[in-house]
Design a protein around this motif. Structure first.
Motif, short mmCIF file in Angstrom:
data_model
loop_
_atom_site.label_atom_id
_atom_site.label_comp_id
_atom_site.label_asym_id
_atom_site.label_seq_id
_atom_site.Cartn_x
_atom_site.Cartn_y
_atom_site.Cartn_z
N LEU A 290 0.83 -1.21 0.00
CA LEU A 290 0.00 0.00 0.00
C LEU A 290 0.87 1.26 0.00
O LEU A 290 0.60 2.21 -0.74
CB LEU A 290 -0.92 0.03 1.22
CG LEU A 290 -2.09 -0.93 1.23
CD1 LEU A 290 -2.79 -0.90 2.60
CD2 LEU A 290 -3.08 -0.59 0.12
N SER A 291 1.89 1.24 0.82
CA SER A 291 2.78 2.40 0.90
C SER A 291 3.46 2.66 -0.45
O SER A 291 3.53 3.80 -0.90
CB SER A 291 3.84 2.17 1.99
OG SER A 291 4.73 3.27 2.04
N LYS A 292 3.94 1.61 -1.06
CA LYS A 292 4.60 1.76 -2.36
C LYS A 292 3.63 2.22 -3.44
O LYS A 292 4.05 2.83 -4.43
CB LYS A 292 5.28 0.45 -2.75
CG LYS A 292 6.48 0.16 -1.89
CD LYS A 292 7.15 -1.13 -2.26
CE LYS A 292 8.37 -1.34 -1.37
NZ LYS A 292 9.09 -2.56 -1.71
N ASP A 293 2.34 1.96 -3.23
CA ASP A 293 1.31 2.42 -4.17
C ASP A 293 0.82 3.83 -3.84
O ASP A 293 -0.10 4.33 -4.47
CB ASP A 293 0.12 1.46 -4.18
CG ASP A 293 0.42 0.17 -4.91
OD1 ASP A 293 1.40 0.12 -5.67
OD2 ASP A 293 -0.35 -0.80 -4.72
N GLY A 294 1.42 4.44 -2.83
CA GLY A 294 1.08 5.82 -2.48
C GLY A 294 0.03 5.96 -1.39
O GLY A 294 -0.33 7.08 -1.03
N GLU A 295 -0.45 4.86 -0.86
CA GLU A 295 -1.45 4.92 0.22
C GLU A 295 -0.74 4.89 1.57
O GLU A 295 -0.85 3.95 2.35
CB GLU A 295 -2.44 3.78 0.07
CG GLU A 295 -3.25 3.88 -1.21
CD GLU A 295 -4.42 2.94 -1.22
OE1 GLU A 295 -5.01 2.71 -0.14
OE2 GLU A 295 -4.74 2.44 -2.31
N ILE A 296 -0.02 5.96 1.82
CA ILE A 296 0.89 6.03 2.96
C ILE A 296 0.16 6.00 4.29
O ILE A 296 0.53 5.25 5.19
CB ILE A 296 1.78 7.27 2.82
CG1 ILE A 296 2.68 7.07 1.61
CG2 ILE A 296 2.58 7.52 4.08
CD1 ILE A 296 3.31 8.32 1.08
N GLU A 297 -0.87 6.82 4.44
CA GLU A 297 -1.58 6.87 5.71
C GLU A 297 -2.20 5.52 6.06
O GLU A 297 -2.09 5.04 7.19
CB GLU A 297 -2.66 7.95 5.68
CG GLU A 297 -2.09 9.35 5.72
CD GLU A 297 -3.18 10.39 5.81
OE1 GLU A 297 -3.96 10.34 6.78
OE2 GLU A 297 -3.24 11.24 4.91
N GLY A 298 -2.85 4.90 5.10
CA GLY A 298 -3.46 3.59 5.33
C GLY A 298 -2.43 2.54 5.66
O GLY A 298 -2.65 1.69 6.54
N ALA A 299 -1.29 2.59 4.99
CA ALA A 299 -0.23 1.62 5.24
C ALA A 299 0.31 1.75 6.66
O ALA A 299 0.49 0.74 7.36
CB ALA A 299 0.91 1.82 4.24
N CYS A 300 0.54 2.97 7.09
CA CYS A 300 1.08 3.19 8.43
C CYS A 300 0.05 2.87 9.50
O CYS A 300 0.38 2.28 10.53
CB CYS A 300 1.58 4.62 8.57
SG CYS A 300 3.06 4.93 7.58
N ARG A 301 -1.20 3.21 9.25
CA ARG A 301 -2.27 2.91 10.20
C ARG A 301 -2.42 1.39 10.35
O ARG A 301 -2.53 0.88 11.47
CB ARG A 301 -3.57 3.53 9.72
CG ARG A 301 -4.64 3.62 10.77
CD ARG A 301 -5.88 4.39 10.31
NE ARG A 301 -5.58 5.64 9.63
CZ ARG A 301 -5.75 5.83 8.30
NH1 ARG A 301 -6.22 4.87 7.54
NH2 ARG A 301 -5.46 7.00 7.75
N GLU A 302 -2.41 0.68 9.24
CA GLU A 302 -2.53 -0.79 9.26
C GLU A 302 -1.37 -1.42 10.03
O GLU A 302 -1.57 -2.30 10.87
CB GLU A 302 -2.58 -1.34 7.84
CG GLU A 302 -2.59 -2.83 7.73
CD GLU A 302 -3.92 -3.47 8.10
OE1 GLU A 302 -3.97 -4.70 8.23
OE2 GLU A 302 -4.91 -2.73 8.26
#
Length: 74
Positions: free
Chosen positions: A14-26
């Motif tokens: 997710l982070s590599k796809d640009g969904e940084i907030e969701g990746a960190c929250r998860e």
């Protein structure tokens, strides 16, 4: 522990796809849900990879800061 590692791996994608907030929250949610004895070793290494995948300009976002705090505290 395997499900936790799979969720962290998904968060890295997710982070590599640009969904940084969701990746960190998860990732933070996974670490909070684990007993303390599992928040080290491979689990912590993978969580650190998620944090390090975040571009510096996003390090002020609340979910990113929270994950960084968790990784540093462990």
């Amino acid at each position: 522990m395997a499900p936790a590692l799979l969720r962290i791996d998904r968060a890295l994608c997710l982070s590599k796809d640009g969904e940084i907030e969701g990746a960190c929250r998860e990732t933070a949610d996974v670490l909070h849900a684990l007993p303390a004895e599992y928040r080290k070793g491979l689990t912590l290494t993978r969580a650190g990879e998620v944090y390090r995948s975040v571009p510096p300009q996003h390090r002020t976002v609340a979910s990113v800061r929270e994950l960084g705090d968790i990784v540093r505290a462990a």
